[in-house]
Design a protein around this motif. Structure first.
Motif, PDB file in Angstrom:
ATOM      1  N   PRO A 139      -6.497 -29.719  15.053  1.00  0.00           N
ATOM      2  CA  PRO A 139      -6.349 -28.770  13.946  1.00  0.00           C
ATOM      3  C   PRO A 139      -5.414 -27.636  14.354  1.00  0.00           C
ATOM      4  O   PRO A 139      -5.384 -27.226  15.513  1.00  0.00           O
ATOM      5  CB  PRO A 139      -7.774 -28.255  13.728  1.00  0.00           C
ATOM      6  CG  PRO A 139      -8.666 -29.281  14.341  1.00  0.00           C
ATOM      7  CD  PRO A 139      -7.898 -29.864  15.493  1.00  0.00           C
ATOM      8  N   ARG A 140      -4.664 -27.140  13.390  1.00  0.00           N
ATOM      9  CA  ARG A 140      -3.678 -26.096  13.672  1.00  0.00           C
ATOM     10  C   ARG A 140      -3.903 -24.918  12.740  1.00  0.00           C
ATOM     11  O   ARG A 140      -4.105 -25.088  11.539  1.00  0.00           O
ATOM     12  CB  ARG A 140      -2.271 -26.645  13.491  1.00  0.00           C
ATOM     13  CG  ARG A 140      -1.161 -25.609  13.625  1.00  0.00           C
ATOM     14  CD  ARG A 140       0.206 -26.228  13.380  1.00  0.00           C
ATOM     15  NE  ARG A 140       0.556 -27.133  14.453  1.00  0.00           N
ATOM     16  CZ  ARG A 140       1.218 -26.770  15.551  1.00  0.00           C
ATOM     17  NH1 ARG A 140       1.580 -25.511  15.722  1.00  0.00           N
ATOM     18  NH2 ARG A 140       1.508 -27.658  16.474  1.00  0.00           N
ATOM     19  N   PHE A 141      -3.859 -23.725  13.319  1.00  0.00           N
ATOM     20  CA  PHE A 141      -3.974 -22.496  12.545  1.00  0.00           C
ATOM     21  C   PHE A 141      -2.739 -21.651  12.795  1.00  0.00           C
ATOM     22  O   PHE A 141      -2.265 -21.559  13.923  1.00  0.00           O
ATOM     23  CB  PHE A 141      -5.226 -21.713  12.944  1.00  0.00           C
ATOM     24  CG  PHE A 141      -6.505 -22.463  12.692  1.00  0.00           C
ATOM     25  CD1 PHE A 141      -7.158 -22.341  11.473  1.00  0.00           C
ATOM     26  CD2 PHE A 141      -7.029 -23.294  13.660  1.00  0.00           C
ATOM     27  CE1 PHE A 141      -8.327 -23.054  11.234  1.00  0.00           C
ATOM     28  CE2 PHE A 141      -8.195 -24.012  13.431  1.00  0.00           C
ATOM     29  CZ  PHE A 141      -8.852 -23.883  12.208  1.00  0.00           C
ATOM     30  N   LYS A 142      -2.224 -21.058  11.740  1.00  0.00           N
ATOM     31  CA  LYS A 142      -1.055 -20.192  11.872  1.00  0.00           C
ATOM     32  C   LYS A 142      -1.489 -18.751  11.656  1.00  0.00           C
ATOM     33  O   LYS A 142      -2.095 -18.427  10.634  1.00  0.00           O
ATOM     34  CB  LYS A 142       0.031 -20.563  10.859  1.00  0.00           C
ATOM     35  CG  LYS A 142       1.309 -19.737  11.005  1.00  0.00           C
ATOM     36  CD  LYS A 142       2.402 -20.239  10.088  1.00  0.00           C
ATOM     37  CE  LYS A 142       3.654 -19.394  10.195  1.00  0.00           C
ATOM     38  NZ  LYS A 142       4.212 -19.375  11.568  1.00  0.00           N
ATOM     39  N   SER A 172     -11.408 -28.094  19.997  1.00  0.00           N
ATOM     40  CA  SER A 172     -10.021 -27.999  20.453  1.00  0.00           C
ATOM     41  C   SER A 172      -9.141 -27.775  19.231  1.00  0.00           C
ATOM     42  O   SER A 172      -9.381 -28.370  18.175  1.00  0.00           O
ATOM     43  CB  SER A 172      -9.581 -29.274  21.178  1.00  0.00           C
ATOM     44  OG  SER A 172     -10.378 -29.520  22.320  1.00  0.00           O
ATOM     45  N   PHE A 173      -8.124 -26.927  19.393  1.00  0.00           N
ATOM     46  CA  PHE A 173      -7.245 -26.631  18.259  1.00  0.00           C
ATOM     47  C   PHE A 173      -6.000 -25.916  18.753  1.00  0.00           C
ATOM     48  O   PHE A 173      -5.892 -25.579  19.940  1.00  0.00           O
ATOM     49  CB  PHE A 173      -7.971 -25.788  17.204  1.00  0.00           C
ATOM     50  CG  PHE A 173      -8.461 -24.442  17.688  1.00  0.00           C
ATOM     51  CD1 PHE A 173      -7.728 -23.284  17.450  1.00  0.00           C
ATOM     52  CD2 PHE A 173      -9.668 -24.332  18.366  1.00  0.00           C
ATOM     53  CE1 PHE A 173      -8.185 -22.046  17.885  1.00  0.00           C
ATOM     54  CE2 PHE A 173     -10.136 -23.090  18.806  1.00  0.00           C
ATOM     55  CZ  PHE A 173      -9.392 -21.946  18.564  1.00  0.00           C
ATOM     56  N   ILE A 174      -5.064 -25.699  17.842  1.00  0.00           N
ATOM     57  CA  ILE A 174      -3.806 -25.018  18.151  1.00  0.00           C
ATOM     58  C   ILE A 174      -3.716 -23.759  17.312  1.00  0.00           C
ATOM     59  O   ILE A 174      -4.007 -23.779  16.110  1.00  0.00           O
ATOM     60  CB  ILE A 174      -2.594 -25.924  17.851  1.00  0.00           C
ATOM     61  CG1 ILE A 174      -2.676 -27.222  18.657  1.00  0.00           C
ATOM     62  CG2 ILE A 174      -1.283 -25.196  18.152  1.00  0.00           C
ATOM     63  CD1 ILE A 174      -1.687 -28.284  18.203  1.00  0.00           C
ATOM     64  N   VAL A 212      -8.528 -25.952  24.459  1.00  0.00           N
ATOM     65  CA  VAL A 212      -8.987 -27.257  24.933  1.00  0.00           C
ATOM     66  C   VAL A 212     -10.477 -27.192  25.280  1.00  0.00           C
ATOM     67  O   VAL A 212     -10.920 -26.290  25.999  1.00  0.00           O
ATOM     68  CB  VAL A 212      -8.181 -27.712  26.162  1.00  0.00           C
ATOM     69  CG1 VAL A 212      -8.685 -29.063  26.670  1.00  0.00           C
ATOM     70  CG2 VAL A 212      -6.692 -27.797  25.819  1.00  0.00           C
ATOM     71  N   ASP A 213     -11.219 -28.139  24.792  1.00  0.00           N
ATOM     72  CA  ASP A 213     -12.656 -28.253  25.064  1.00  0.00           C
ATOM     73  C   ASP A 213     -12.845 -28.855  26.450  1.00  0.00           C
ATOM     74  O   ASP A 213     -12.791 -30.068  26.627  1.00  0.00           O
ATOM     75  CB  ASP A 213     -13.276 -29.154  23.986  1.00  0.00           C
ATOM     76  CG  ASP A 213     -14.775 -29.298  24.116  1.00  0.00           C
ATOM     77  OD1 ASP A 213     -15.415 -28.425  24.735  1.00  0.00           O
ATOM     78  OD2 ASP A 213     -15.312 -30.291  23.583  1.00  0.00           O
ATOM     79  N   THR A 214     -13.071 -28.003  27.451  1.00  0.00           N
ATOM     80  CA  THR A 214     -13.048 -28.488  28.836  1.00  0.00           C
ATOM     81  C   THR A 214     -14.389 -28.988  29.356  1.00  0.00           C
ATOM     82  O   THR A 214     -14.417 -29.706  30.353  1.00  0.00           O
ATOM     83  CB  THR A 214     -12.555 -27.375  29.787  1.00  0.00           C
ATOM     84  OG1 THR A 214     -13.426 -26.235  29.675  1.00  0.00           O
ATOM     85  CG2 THR A 214     -11.125 -26.962  29.453  1.00  0.00           C
ATOM     86  N   THR A 215     -15.498 -28.636  28.730  1.00  0.00           N
ATOM     87  CA  THR A 215     -16.803 -29.030  29.266  1.00  0.00           C
ATOM     88  C   THR A 215     -16.947 -30.540  29.420  1.00  0.00           C
ATOM     89  O   THR A 215     -17.445 -31.012  30.462  1.00  0.00           O
ATOM     90  CB  THR A 215     -17.937 -28.456  28.403  1.00  0.00           C
ATOM     91  OG1 THR A 215     -17.825 -27.026  28.372  1.00  0.00           O
ATOM     92  CG2 THR A 215     -19.301 -28.824  28.969  1.00  0.00           C
TER      93      THR A 215
END
Length: 335
Positions: A32-35, A149-151, A162-165
């Motif tokens: 997913p991307r958010f501006k 996770s998203f941008i 980034v979902d690191t778990t």
């Protein structure tokens, strides 16, 4: 302190060496991307906080107060949370009062009434993960934006959250007394593989001047948890291949700045939102370790097309460390 490049630091010291409208657009890859709408000012101004949700204890309230002061001074655009948002075991559900006690009623300064872009930490996975991801929380407080996770597109900079778990195998094979909420993650290998592919694709296609990755877990760290080998093996090659400027994390309850001699990436830890681990530091190359502070605090970033300025503050607002990162990495230096 010895100055030899071969000697290591083995003792705990500080090394001196309002809301915006969110525009959701289709992502380059599957993320997913958010501006974030731009302001007229020349720089994008941000606060970064991690490991904070303790209902005001362990100096969380002091840090929150100073964030409000610095946030007003910088006229910040938004806040980044590097995870472990609610201790000890995440949220119990969407109606858990901890959301009010640790977030809504804690970060009340006018300057902090901006979007909080948030990732999950390992402690969040010990609770109801879907609660933190639920739009119900955004109805309770419109600042809250949490996804796995998203941008985030800030025009001159793109942040890749980034979902690191799920990368950390030990949580699956040896969880000890803890119970993790893996719904939406299993099967793990398929989840991690797809996430790596999506992050790599999005980074490769990014046209932003700056590319920064945000995750909860450390990659390079002299702190309690130290470096996360699963991420070093799986994520670092992607960061290097796509010329990422910085990796920003929490997890270790400290403030830390490491510049990797091999790839030039800045590894920045902002995990001092509440409980800190005094004196808990591992040896590290002094030429790489620009800051290690074993107390509470937070970080600000001011990003222009040519330079990213980072400043670390303690729980009383004292400036601990400043650095400017140039797009010409050879120019990066103290402010």
């Amino acid at each position: 302190m010895a100055s030899s490049l071969n000697q290591r630091m083995v003792f705990p010291v500080m090394v001196v060496v309002g809301m915006f409208c969110l525009l959701v657009t289709p992502s380059i890859a599957e993320l997913p991307r958010f501006k974030h709408p731009p302001k007229k000012q020349q720089s994008l101004n941000i606060l970064v906080l991690g490991d904070w949700g303790r209902k005001g204890t362990y100096n969380q309230s002091l840090v929150a107060n100073q964030m409000g002061i610095v946030g007003e001074k910088l006229d910040i655009d938004f806040v980044i949370s590097t995870g472990d948002n609610f201790y000890e075991d995440g949220l119990k559900g969407v109606d858990d009062p901890a959301f009010y006690q640790s977030f809504i009623h804690m970060y009340t300064a006018p300057s902090l009434q901006k979007t909080w872009y948030t990732v999950l930490g390992n402690h969040d996975y010990r609770g109801d993960v879907e609660a933190q991801l639920s739009p119900i929380l955004k109805q309770k407080d419109s600042r809250w934006l949490c996804m796995r996770s998203f941008i985030l597109d800030g025009e001159i900079v793109e942040f890749f959250f980034v979902d690191t778990t799920p990368f950390v195998e030990e949580y699956f094979t040896d969880p000890g007394e803890h119970t993790y909420d893996w719904e939406g993650v299993l099967p793990r290998l398929a989840y991690v593989s797809k996430l790596l592919k999506d992050v790599d694709s999005a980074l490769a296609q990014s046209k932003a001047k700056w590319k920064m990755v945000v995750g909860h877990h450390t990659i390079n760290s002299a702190g309690h948890h130290g470096s996360t080998e699963d991420l070093k093996q799986l994520l670092v090659p992607i960061l290097e291949a796509n010329n990422v400027d910085a990796y920003i994390n929490g997890h270790d309850h400290c403030l830390q700045h490491i510049i990797d001699n091999n790839n030039g990436i800045h590894f920045i830890t902002s995990g001092g939102g509440s409980k800190a681990w005094s004196g808990d530091v591992k040896p590290w190359k002094l030429e790489e370790l620009k800051l290690y502070y074993d107390g509470q605090g937070f970080m600000s970033m001011q990003i222009t097309k040519s330079t990213a300025y980072i400043i670390f503050y303690d729980a009383f607002g004292k400036v601990l460390h400043t650095w400017s990162i140039s797009k010409d990495r050879n120019v990066a230096a103290w402010i």
